[in-house]
Design a protein around this motif. Structure first.
Motif, mmCIF file in Angstrom:
data_model
loop_
_atom_site.group_PDB
_atom_site.id
_atom_site.type_symbol
_atom_site.label_atom_id
_atom_site.label_comp_id
_atom_site.label_asym_id
_atom_site.label_seq_id
_atom_site.Cartn_x
_atom_site.Cartn_y
_atom_site.Cartn_z
ATOM 1 N N PRO A 106 0.836 -1.205 0.000
ATOM 2 C CA PRO A 106 0.000 0.000 0.000
ATOM 3 C C PRO A 106 0.868 1.251 0.000
ATOM 4 C CG PRO A 106 -0.716 -1.541 1.694
ATOM 5 C CD PRO A 106 0.599 -2.046 1.164
ATOM 6 N N GLY A 107 0.414 2.257 -0.739
ATOM 7 C CA GLY A 107 1.167 3.502 -0.809
ATOM 8 C C GLY A 107 0.276 4.658 -1.184
ATOM 9 N N ASP A 108 0.794 5.859 -1.011
ATOM 10 C CA ASP A 108 0.040 7.046 -1.387
ATOM 11 C C ASP A 108 -0.229 7.078 -2.888
ATOM 12 O OD1 ASP A 108 -0.132 7.827 1.203
ATOM 13 O OD2 ASP A 108 1.192 9.557 1.036
ATOM 14 N N ASP A 109 0.585 6.368 -3.660
ATOM 15 C CA ASP A 109 0.343 6.274 -5.102
ATOM 16 C C ASP A 109 -0.706 5.212 -5.422
ATOM 17 O OD1 ASP A 109 2.138 4.307 -4.189
ATOM 18 O OD2 ASP A 109 2.969 4.011 -6.184
ATOM 19 N N ARG A 110 -1.135 4.481 -4.411
ATOM 20 C CA ARG A 110 -2.161 3.448 -4.539
ATOM 21 C C ARG A 110 -3.212 3.662 -3.445
ATOM 22 N NH1 ARG A 110 2.004 -1.587 -5.216
ATOM 23 N NH2 ARG A 110 2.686 -0.987 -7.277
ATOM 24 N N PRO A 111 -3.995 4.717 -3.567
ATOM 25 C CA PRO A 111 -4.918 5.064 -2.487
ATOM 26 C C PRO A 111 -5.933 3.971 -2.160
ATOM 27 C CG PRO A 111 -5.299 6.445 -4.426
ATOM 28 C CD PRO A 111 -4.063 5.650 -4.690
ATOM 29 N N GLU A 112 -6.286 3.141 -3.138
ATOM 30 C CA GLU A 112 -7.247 2.071 -2.864
ATOM 31 C C GLU A 112 -6.669 1.071 -1.861
ATOM 32 O OE1 GLU A 112 -5.940 2.507 -6.037
ATOM 33 O OE2 GLU A 112 -7.479 3.900 -6.743
ATOM 34 N N SER A 113 -5.419 0.659 -2.077
ATOM 35 C CA SER A 113 -4.819 -0.332 -1.173
ATOM 36 C C SER A 113 -4.521 0.281 0.189
ATOM 37 C CB SER A 113 -3.559 -0.940 -1.789
ATOM 38 O OG SER A 113 -2.564 0.039 -1.984
ATOM 39 N N ALA A 114 -4.109 1.548 0.219
ATOM 40 C CA ALA A 114 -3.867 2.215 1.498
ATOM 41 C C ALA A 114 -5.177 2.349 2.268
ATOM 42 C CB ALA A 114 -3.229 3.587 1.262
ATOM 43 N N GLY A 115 -6.241 2.732 1.577
ATOM 44 C CA GLY A 115 -7.544 2.859 2.223
ATOM 45 C C GLY A 115 -8.067 1.527 2.732
ATOM 46 N N ALA A 116 -7.824 0.462 1.964
ATOM 47 C CA ALA A 116 -8.269 -0.874 2.379
ATOM 48 C C ALA A 116 -7.534 -1.328 3.634
ATOM 49 C CB ALA A 116 -8.051 -1.880 1.242
#
Length: 194
Positions: free
Chosen positions: A173-183
């Protein structure tokens, strides 16, 4: 038994201090036995993480963690703590001495068992990283093809760890992948309220 926000933060501070200073028993003791740690280079239990971190240090790969003000969410016997941090490494990359800094958020799930709060899950959300030559004007000959395949939120860290022979997870997860960070955050708060 009452617990304060400071008590929870101290568990995390002791875990990070143990890792940074090579106090492996202190680091391992901050985790419950049935814990889980997920980072760019490691997935396993807290005790296994301490062992792997010891091995990393023995190879000459030393990181220091600068912690920022955490956000603590306490509910009964459980807590979720998000801890902003800068992961700092002085490295040599392609013959050039450099400072590598990775900015991230540790998402800690903590639970009181047998009267003591310990970490039962540590997951990382990567934000961004920087690579700066120690001597101004030095240029680092980055393999641009390899570099371009790595996630933007931890590109420099992944590049360096890959060069050093560590297995790097390209799907953190990363800030460049907001969906995975949010999950990841949603999963932590679902656990807190379950």
């Amino acid at each position: 038994m009452t617990v304060s926000v400071a008590d929870l933060v101290q568990v995390i501070a002791h875990e990070r201090e143990g890792r940074d200073r090579g106090w492996w028993d202190q680091m391992a003791g901050s985790y419950h036995v049935e814990s889980r740690v997920r980072s760019m280079w490691f997935t396993g239990t807290g005790q296994e993480f301490a062992t792997a971190s010891r091995g990393m240090a023995a190879r000459g790969d030393h990181a220091r963690h600068r912690l920022s003000v955490p956000s603590v969410h306490l509910r009964g016997e459980r807590a979720v703590v998000t801890m902003p941090m800068a992961i700092e490494l002085r490295i040599e990359l392609h013959g050039v001495e450099a400072d590598l800094i990775s900015y991230a958020r540790g998402v800690y799930r903590m639970e009181r068992r047998e009267g003591r709060f310990r970490i039962c899950d540590l997951s990382t959300i990567y934000e961004r990283d920087t690579l700066t030559p120690v001597e101004p004007g030095d240029a680092i000959a980055i393999d641009r093809t390899r570099w371009a395949t790595l996630p933007a939120s931890y590109r420099m860290l992944a590049y360096y760890f890959g060069i050093r022979g560590y297995d790097v997870d390209p799907d953190m997860p990363g800030d460049d992948r907001p969906e995975s960070a949010g999950a990841l955050i949603a999963e932590a708060f679902d656990w807190l309220t379950s």
